[in-house]
Structures are given as structure tokens and as C-alpha cells.
Design an enzyme around this catalytic site. Structure first.
Site, PDB file in Angstrom:
ATOM      1  N   THR A 166      -2.366  65.969  26.051  1.00  0.00           N
ATOM      2  CA  THR A 166      -1.915  66.171  24.672  1.00  0.00           C
ATOM      3  C   THR A 166      -1.555  64.819  24.085  1.00  0.00           C
ATOM      4  OG1 THR A 166      -1.087  68.360  25.211  1.00  0.00           O
ATOM      5  CG2 THR A 166      -0.176  67.308  23.253  1.00  0.00           C
TER       6      THR A 166
ATOM      7  N   LYS B 115       8.404  64.707  23.774  1.00  0.00           N
ATOM      8  CA  LYS B 115       7.271  63.818  23.466  1.00  0.00           C
ATOM      9  C   LYS B 115       6.329  64.487  22.473  1.00  0.00           C
ATOM     10  CE  LYS B 115       3.494  64.146  25.151  1.00  0.00           C
ATOM     11  NZ  LYS B 115       2.229  64.402  25.851  1.00  0.00           N
TER      12      LYS B 115
ATOM     13  N   LYS C  30      -4.147  71.254  19.163  1.00  0.00           N
ATOM     14  CA  LYS C  30      -3.234  71.329  20.304  1.00  0.00           C
ATOM     15  C   LYS C  30      -1.801  71.021  19.875  1.00  0.00           C
ATOM     16  CE  LYS C  30      -1.302  71.114  24.347  1.00  0.00           C
ATOM     17  NZ  LYS C  30      -0.799  72.336  24.956  1.00  0.00           N
TER      18      LYS C  30
END
Lengths: 296, 296, 296, 296
Positions: free
Chosen positions: B97, B242, B173
Site C-alpha cells: 500500500t 501510515k 486501495k
């Protein structure tokens, strides 16, 4: 012989529910503030009533589908209200989205009058009501729930029981409306982000709506929001705002900080400030997001 | 003869994926920073590699499952990185990702080096990976996607194609991870509100998870959040943060104000401030809500 | 001969105001729910009253300093309320922080009863009241404001006139309390950020409080927040929350989305959830910020 | 003989500062990307330079007033940057608003090159600069601060010392810009609420700006926001957004959740999305509030 059922509230949601009850064989005694709305129903299956009290006369049940706490309170307690005439042991099946406190208050008033109040808010837009696909959340005494079961089944795909507390089903209903509002904001943000990155909004909505989020809320509202097509007004901004306000009120009463409700509350409030009262609530939220992003 | 596949990244998610590839008959050339993690795999089916470059040697594909943009960039470009050895025409299947900008940059670097970069982030927690139930979003050249299809199918339940832009699948995503985070906050707020009103959290979660919100995210995280059971750490707060940071970064780059991401970003940031880095991200969000509400 | 002044409400703020009026030569007819609080005042200068009605008897003015809308409404209208006895032409000087709608309602009730209602909320903590340094915002009929001027001057450093609308001065008062709450949140965030970067919080507060933000709010609350010293409880979290709630209510009534009030509202709500009701409101806000940042 | 001072950056703020230095008797060696801006200055008092390096040649000080971290970094380090020519022992007085991390990095680079870097960000709009009324925050070595004192005094009303850490004064500057932004949002919300209740915005702003909030920020921006007069562009939305972004970045780096910065960040981001880059930042924030409230 047909069971007599009082019915009050022929709004977007009330009308298909009334039709379902007629189809199920109940004899409806209908009252609506705007009487002309009664013309939509099969006149042979209903009795037209001039007041809430008249609608409740001799009924085994009275079903109300009203817009807010005050409307339900008034229909019950005013001079020509249902508590004046509702027979002893009859059940008021209250489908409106109102505060748990109000449900408790009404429950007590009905008991004092010798009748019963059954908290039975429903989930579903008008199309779902027409298809008998509502979900009904109920809370109240076991025997009252049992007595109302068959009637509620005639307009729903399922009845979920949240115990004996009069207010409990309202808590669930408002928590659910909050989740729907927050889902719309979430989708509007996500799909607008995708659009800004030149990824097709509808493709993203299709993907999520058929995989991780393959549930009615994400499928149905997802399509409206992805396509920016708000032409089907199933639930107005005004009513959506009313619910956001009730949820915020519950957040305050119960000392539960809920940052997400403040965001959607303010989206809907801004929509009211702009005069969008009668548009679908999905437009109020989704256009708030796209306008902030400088998109049309 | 077996196809040689480089494999880098034996984290919570990478390990079951590597196992799926082994089961599917690929010969894996595995590199991991912590070499001991390789012991979990069938030693007959893998070649242990001492560097990313070694892992890429002679491979038709190299699969990477890494924690962030810098990790992927480094694995590709450093002195013993994969671009040093990846054969001409080989495909780097990048499951991490990361930002769309980083994907574009890596795509260009691979083309310059005569190989290909395929953006292929995946949705699913470790259990889903083990069950070959991941969802893979891909974007890139048609022929590259076709070439990688069979490999990706061996670890997923579906591959969704978002066109030819290298960054597109990353946008989807990250939009999806945002929706998961926001869903957790939404559920935590709703179920905590219910708890405050003495309505059973798990009952409310069950209802929504089997009706309006009957999708994996609301079922699985709904159960964890309703039961306040965060013992299964599938995705850490640190990694969740994150992602929130990447999503916020995309919101900034694309001029898309997203109030919901600021709320969940700050929940996760507060969790880091409290040292909860290694706890499941659902705990970071859900305990933020219950702590604010004065509950345990 | 001394002017008779009814006085109701010996809280943190009411007590020093009552003392100022005594010093200015008024003869106070004092009522307080907890009668023992009257012992703090000069007994020669006051008449102890057993009810609001008794306190209003024969008075030229009645001054009330109460905690919320309901308290003021009740004091006025209940069976032994002031409207029962307030002489024709007498003026009710209402110093409480209440909604503009409530002020309008009370204004009408007083006119019906032949007396006058003067909206006169005040700014200042108890120390400021003791030093006759309050700021009074007034709105109402010109002659009533003129008649009350001298009395109000005896406890304030300035009277600011916001016109003839009964609710106007309440709007200003609540807008001001919002600005104070938001200033506390702002300082708490800024000084905590500084602390995290190892820059001395108090030095930063000193700098801003003596330059760009050299005003009482930033000086006084700035010091408390920078030093994390909340031991002087001048205004409780409970009262601060009540005001946040009124401001949010005004935001709703007037269709004015105010994201900052939602932040401070939720800080104070969370403080109530934690049982901090009696702590200074600066602690509720400032500790909310430092706790979220993982600091003590 | 006059002291030679390099000067780079003739923006809205840099130009009046350059003029102040000229008036104070410094000989300016000026470089600006758009050379035509140099025409505004007294040509006898300046040397026109073709590059940063030329501007630094033989100078005792070099003053830079630049728009962001990259600009300062580049001016220092590029091929014709100041570090190429800055004499040993010379001092780079950096007035720009940049991250503390960048200041530390530049501080180290200068020491390596035998010169000094002095963190000296300033508070004040162009009018304040012209009137020598800036506030300068400094941090760095004691002797360097002492050496720069006289120069800085020639353009400011005060120099505040935040110790020896290169980044400290930047922390204070960004914390202050956050407080200014938050003050604008707060005033916009409060004054818009007043307007909705038909209370004169300017009267409310006057009251607060002369009593509880009688400080420059509330007086000056208060007037602009109350009057909705944003015609004086002293600080653009683009630069304001850059600062919001830096503050948010600091919030992230230091694990300090700051809900207020997320609100103003998103206001400014939305303004960029709408193309308001060159308008005054007060307009971006204040019109965000009034637009949301459905006002013009």
C-alpha cells in the site's frame, strides 16, 4: 372478521406501509393531516377519519408513522388525540424515529390510559417499504411484541427484538441512521478523492459495494453518490437533519463524544442554510463534499 | 518446469501469500530483512536469498509485500536492489500500500530498466490471505495484467482491474483503507452510544452486520469493536497510521478536504503518542472512542 | 434613602457582585437557594428573604445571577417567583448567560406583568467581579438601560450597548464565551506542540500574551494552560459545558455550522464523562489536549 | 564604511524589510528571482546581483525572506547558492517560516561551510514591516544572536529569544501562525453567528477587540472579517495553506493531535480547490464560514 387498525401518517414511508397492511387484510381507519393523501389508498379497505381519536376508536392496533417527537406526542395527547379513544388493551405501534426518552414518556402515558405503546422504528427507504423489505426494531413487553408480530411481518423482512426497555429500539434506530449518514460522508469523501485522481467514481463504488462493503447501504447510496444522481428523493435533508440532531442530542445526554456525528450534522445544517430542505439527504452530504473540493 | 518467482516481505500478510504461491507450484526465491522468518516456509520449495538482487535473479516475476513507500523504493533501487538483476521483461508485482505518485515513479524506473511494474495492492487481513480470499486491485498495461493474472489468482478471490494508470489501483486501495478506518470509528461511536443507553453492543453489531451493513468489514471489525476484543493483531496501529497519513497526503495533493480522515488520523496519532504502536488498529480507534466517553 | 434592590444568586460570581452593590449603597433584599451563603454578606446592609417573591417586594431593581435558562425562568414565573411581587415599573436586571430566545420570552412576561426585563450578561471571572472589572453587555429599551446604568457601573469597568432587542446581548455573551473556549483549545494545542518540540510552554505563552495576543484572555488563561495549573476554579466544567451546549443550540437554530464549537463541546462533554464536573473549564480543555498527546 | 548585507526575497514582506535596512544604513546586495522588483528600491543604496552567490559575496550578513523550505534550501545549496560564496564567519539571517527540521539541517550546512545560520522568523503583515513593527523570534548561538541584534532591531519592535536550538524559533513562529489562523476561524464563526441573530458583526468585533480580546490579531483581522473586506491582500491563501501544512506536519512528527489545525487546514485546502490561491488568507477562512452558513 377483519382486524381494525388505526393508521396515522401517509408520508413517503407511511403510504406503502398502509398499502401493505391493506393487502394483509387489515381494515384501516386512516387519519392524515392532509386528507387528500388518503385518495391514494383502496377506499374499500379504509375508513376515512377526521381526527386521530376517530382513527383509534375500536381499534386493536394503531400504527403511527410520523416525522418527529412532537408529532407523536401530540397525536397521542392532544384533545382529539388517540389516548382519548384507544380501547383498553389496544397497542400503539409507533414506527417513527424519535428519542428513547420520548418513547419512555409515551409508554408511561399509554399504560396510564390502559393501552400499550410498542417502540417499533423501521429501516428502509420507500421502495423497501413497498417491497415489504423493511427491518423493524422492537422493544417492549414480551406479550405486546408477540401480539404485534403478525402485523409487523406484513410489511417487513425481519423483526429484531431489543428487549423490554421502551427506548431501546429507538437507540438502535438512531445509531443506525447515524451509521447511514456517516457511510454517505465516507463514500462521498472516498469517491471524490478517487475522482480527483482520475479514477472512475462508479467503478470504485461498484468494487467496494460488491466486495468489502457489499451491503445495501453501500450498494444503494454508493450508486447515488458515485453517479451524483440525487433525483430519487427517498428521505429529505430536513428529516435527515432532524435525525442528526436527535443523535447529537443522545450524544450529549449520554456523555458520548461522537466526532463523526458533528461532521454530518454540520453538512446537513449547511444544506438547510442553503435551502436544500427538500432534497435527498444523500445530496446534502455528497454535494457538501464535492463543493468543498471545488467540483461541480 | 516451475516458474521462478522472487519474493520479498514475510510480514503478517506476506507470509501466507508466499505459502499460497508455493502451494500453487511456484519456485520462490525469498529475501527477508529478518532471515529467520524464512524458516516458516517449506524449505524444499524456496531458495533462500541474501539480498533483493539475488531474489530477482532469473525470475519471471518478483512479488513484494512491504510496509511503506520508502521500503519499496529502496528494494528496487539500492545497490543490491532488484532493478540490478531483474531479467528483461520480468514483472514486479507490487502488493504494498503506497502512494500513487510512488507507483508512477517505480513504473518509470522499471521501464527504464527493461522490466515491468504492476500495481497490485490487496485487501484482506492475514486470515483472508491464508484462505486465498484477498481482493487484488490492479492497474497497468493490459498485457502485464494478463501475464500476472494466474499468479495473483492463486492467492485471491478476485482481481479488479482499474485501468492502465500505474497509480490508479493505489488510489483505490488507500480510499478503501480510509473507508475501513472510518467504518471502525463509526461503529465505535454507534456501539458506545448504545452501551451508554444500556443496549447490548454486541446485539446492535449483530443486527447491523447481518442486515443493512452485512458486509465483511462490518461483520469482522464489528465483532471486535462490539466485544472490545482486540487480541488478534492483524494490522498494527503503526501501519494503520501510515495509511491514514498517506490518505491525508492524497487529500492534500488533490485538494480534497476530507474531515473524516482527519478524525481517524488523529485517533491513530493519539494512539502512537500513547505508545500503542503494535496493537491492532481497531483498538486504537475503538479505545479512543470509549476513553473519551469515560468507559473502560 | 437607600434604593431597595432584590438580589438572587450567590454563586462564585454573584457573591462579589452583591458585595459591590452593598458598597455602592444599595439596600439588598437577598434570596439564595442555599440560605447559608447569605452569611458572607454584611448583615446590616441586607434583608434576608425566604423566597424570590419576598426579594422582589417593593424593589426598584432585582438583580439575578443564575446558572441557566431554567433557573431564570423559574425564579420569574413560579408560585413564589418575582413576577408575583415585582412593583410596576421595576426592572429585572438579568446577568445570567442564557439563550436569546429565553430572554425574549422573559422580556414579554415582564411587560405583561407591568415590569421590565433588562438583558445584562457579564464577562469576567470572580476576581474581576470583586475588582469591579466586569464588562456588561446590555440590550433593551433605551430608558430602561439608562435607569440601570448607575447600578451596573458599580460592579463593572464598562457597559456596552447592543441595541433594543431583548436577546442581542445574550448573543454577544455566548459568542464571547465561545471565543474564550476556542482560545483555550487553541492555546492548549499550540503550547502542547511547543512542549513536544522541547520549547518552554510558559515562554511561548508569555511571548504571545505580551505581543500579538496581549489581551486578558490570552494572558490569564494562557498562564494557566502553559503552567498546567488549574487549581483556581473560577468557572466549572459543568457551567462551561452548559454554555457550549447553548452555543451549539444557537448554531443549530440559526443554521450556522461552527466546527470549532463542536471540538470544544466534545472536549467538555468528555470531561463530564470522566467526572470532572467541578474542575475549572480550562483544565477540561487543556488536559483533553495533553492527554491525547500522551503527556501527563 | 557601510556594512555589506546580502538580501534575497523581495515579496510582500521582504520589500519593506529591505527598505528598512537601507534606511538603517546597510549596503544591500540584492538578488531576486524576478529582477524587476529591485526597481522599487533606492538604486544608490543597493548592488544588483545576478545570483544568490553574488549577493552573498563579501557580506557580513545575508538576509533571506523566502516562501518555503525548499526555496531556502535551494538558495543555500544550489550551484550558484549562497554557501558557495558566503565569507567565513558571516551570518545567514533566515526570516522565512519553515520547519524546525529544515532549520537544523541548514544550521549544520552553514557550520560545515564555516558560516552561521540564524533562525529569525518574523510576525507581522507588510504594513507592520513598513512601520518597523515586526516581532522577531530568534534561536541559535548566543554570540550569533548578539551579532545580528542591531540589524534585526532596524526592522522590528522587539526580538524574542527562544534559546540555542536552531529549530526553536520556527516552532514558535508556526505555533503563532496556527493561533492566528485559528483566531480567524473563531472570529468568523462568532461574527457569523451574531449576524444570523441580526446583531451587527462590526459592533461585536469592536467590543471584543477593545476588551477581552484587545490585541492586534483580534483588532486587525477582526475588522476585516467583521466587515467582510478582504481587499488588502497581505498574506495569500497559498502561503497560509503552506503554513497550515507545516503545522500539520509538526503535529504528525511530534504526535500531537490538534483538531483545530485540521479545521483551518481544510478551510484553506478548500479555498485552493476553488482557485482562491492569491486572495488574502482571511478571506479563505471567513468566506468558508459564511458560505457554509448560506450567507453571501
Amino acid at each position: 372478521m377483519k382486524t381494525k387498525v388505526g393508521f396515522i401518517g401517509l408520508g413517503n414511508l407511511g403510504t406503502p406501509i398502509a398499502q401493505n397492511l391493506i393487502e394483509a387484510g387489515y381494515l384501516l381507519q386512516v387519519y392524515n393531516r392532509t386528507a387528500s393523501k388518503l385518495d391514494q389508498l383502496d377506499q374499500d379497505a379504509i375508513t376515512r377519519c377526521a381526527s386521530p381519536a376517530e382513527s383509534a376508536e375500536g381499534a386493536a392496533f394503531i400504527v403511527t408513522v410520523l416525522s418527529d417527537d412532537n408529532a407523536v406526542r401530540e397525536i397521542a395527547t392532544k384533545d382529539d388525540g388517540i389516548l382519548k379513544t384507544l380501547p383498553e388493551g389496544a397497542i400503539h405501534i409507533s414506527l417513527s424515529t424519535i428519542l428513547p426518552e420520548t418513547a419512555k414518556e409515551l409508554d408511561a402515558l399509554h399504560r396510564d390510559a390502559g393501552s400499550y405503546y410498542l417502540t417499533s422504528p423501521v429501516f428502509g427507504r420507500p421502495e423497501a417499504a413497498a417491497a415489504k423489505k423493511l427491518w423493524v426494531c422492537v422493544s417492549g413487553s414480551e406479550d405486546i411484541k408477540a401480539a404485534a408480530k403478525s402485523l409487523l411481518e406484513s410489511t417487513s423482512q425481519g423483526i429484531i427484538d431489543f428487549g423490554e426497555e421502551a427506548g431501546a429500539a429507538n437507540v438502535v434506530k438512531l445509531a443506525g441512521n447515524f451509521m447511514i449518514q456517516a457511510s454517505m460522508e465516507m463514500m462521498a469523501e472516498a469517491y471524490t478523492l478517487a475522482e480527483k485522481y482520475k479514477v472512475d467514481r462508479t467503478k470504485v463504488a461498484d468494487f467496494f459495494g460488491s466486495t468489502l462493503f457489499n451491503s445495501p447501504i453501500f450498494k444503494n447510496y454508493g450508486k447515488m453518490i458515485a453517479e451524483k444522481d440525487y433525483s430519487q428523493v427517498g428521505f429529505t435533508t430536513q428529516l435527515g437533519y432532524k435525525d442528526a440532531r436527535l443523535i447529537f442530542n443522545m450524544s450529549q445526554q449520554s456523555h458520548t463524544p461522537m466526532p463523526f456525528i458533528t461532521v454530518v450534522h454540520n453538512r446537513l445544517l449547511s444544506a438547510l442554510a442553503k435551502g436544500w430542505n427538500e432534497r435527498d439527504w444523500s445530496e446534502a452530504i455528497s454535494r457538501g463534499v464535492t463543493d468543498d473540493a471545488g467540483l461541480g
